[in-house]
Design a protein around this motif. Structure first.
Motif, PDB file in Angstrom:
ATOM      1  N   GLU A  61       0.824  -1.201   0.000  1.00  0.00           N
ATOM      2  CA  GLU A  61       0.000   0.000   0.000  1.00  0.00           C
ATOM      3  C   GLU A  61       0.867   1.264   0.000  1.00  0.00           C
ATOM      4  O   GLU A  61       0.594   2.224  -0.719  1.00  0.00           O
ATOM      5  N   TYR A  62       1.948   1.273   0.798  1.00  0.00           N
ATOM      6  CA  TYR A  62       2.838   2.424   0.841  1.00  0.00           C
ATOM      7  C   TYR A  62       3.583   2.592  -0.483  1.00  0.00           C
ATOM      8  O   TYR A  62       3.781   3.706  -0.955  1.00  0.00           O
ATOM      9  N   ARG A  65       1.207   4.128  -3.010  1.00  0.00           N
ATOM     10  CA  ARG A  65       1.015   5.561  -2.754  1.00  0.00           C
ATOM     11  C   ARG A  65       2.222   6.364  -3.218  1.00  0.00           C
ATOM     12  O   ARG A  65       2.099   7.444  -3.793  1.00  0.00           O
ATOM     13  N   LYS A  68       2.284   6.670  -7.058  1.00  0.00           N
ATOM     14  CA  LYS A  68       1.334   7.687  -7.513  1.00  0.00           C
ATOM     15  C   LYS A  68       1.857   9.094  -7.236  1.00  0.00           C
ATOM     16  O   LYS A  68       1.691   9.997  -8.053  1.00  0.00           O
ATOM     17  N   GLN A  69       2.490   9.259  -6.084  1.00  0.00           N
ATOM     18  CA  GLN A  69       3.065  10.550  -5.722  1.00  0.00           C
ATOM     19  C   GLN A  69       4.149  10.949  -6.721  1.00  0.00           C
ATOM     20  O   GLN A  69       4.153  12.071  -7.237  1.00  0.00           O
ATOM     21  N   SER A 112       4.460  14.352   0.510  1.00  0.00           N
ATOM     22  CA  SER A 112       4.164  14.781  -0.850  1.00  0.00           C
ATOM     23  C   SER A 112       5.007  15.999  -1.198  1.00  0.00           C
ATOM     24  O   SER A 112       5.315  16.821  -0.356  1.00  0.00           O
TER      25      SER A 112
END
Length: 114
Positions: A61-62, A65, A68-69, A112
């Motif tokens: 999951e990390y 993410r 995508k970042q 982010s």
């Protein structure tokens, strides 16, 4: 055989050339797939076969993410990220180090940038 550890990675076709960002649970095998042309599409079309940056995560999951970042970042930020780890844009496949690039799970995904 490589142990399954989620990873985010960046492939390139040459120094500061076309780049591709991906995520996988088995980095070494995924890079082999790219090099052997097992994926139709972007990486085959642009001959993207060099692993130039990567980081491992405790949880898929990390890693997802983070992928995508990074895809939202502008090109200059991506180049800075690559060159911090790999200034010469060498192919890192044969020197993959899961422990050295493992992001601290307690910290969660990196903040982010935009």
């Amino acid at each position: 055989m490589e142990e399954k550890t989620p990873a985010v990675y960046i492939m390139a076709n040459r120094y500061r050339g076309t780049i591709y960002i991906g995520v996988t649970s088995s980095l070494w095998l995924r890079v082999c797939d790219h090099k052997n042309g097992r994926f139709d599409g972007f990486t085959s079309r642009y001959d993207v076969k060099q692993l130039v940056w990567y980081e491992h995560h405790h949880f898929l999951e990390y890693a997802i993410r983070r992928e995508k970042q990074l895809k939202k970042w502008n090109r200059a930020w991506k180049i800075q990220l690559i060159e911090k780890m790999n200034p010469s844009w060498l192919d890192l496949q044969d020197s993959i180090d899961t422990i050295a690039t493992l992001v601290d799970a307690k910290a969660g995904p990196p903040p982010s940038r935009g």
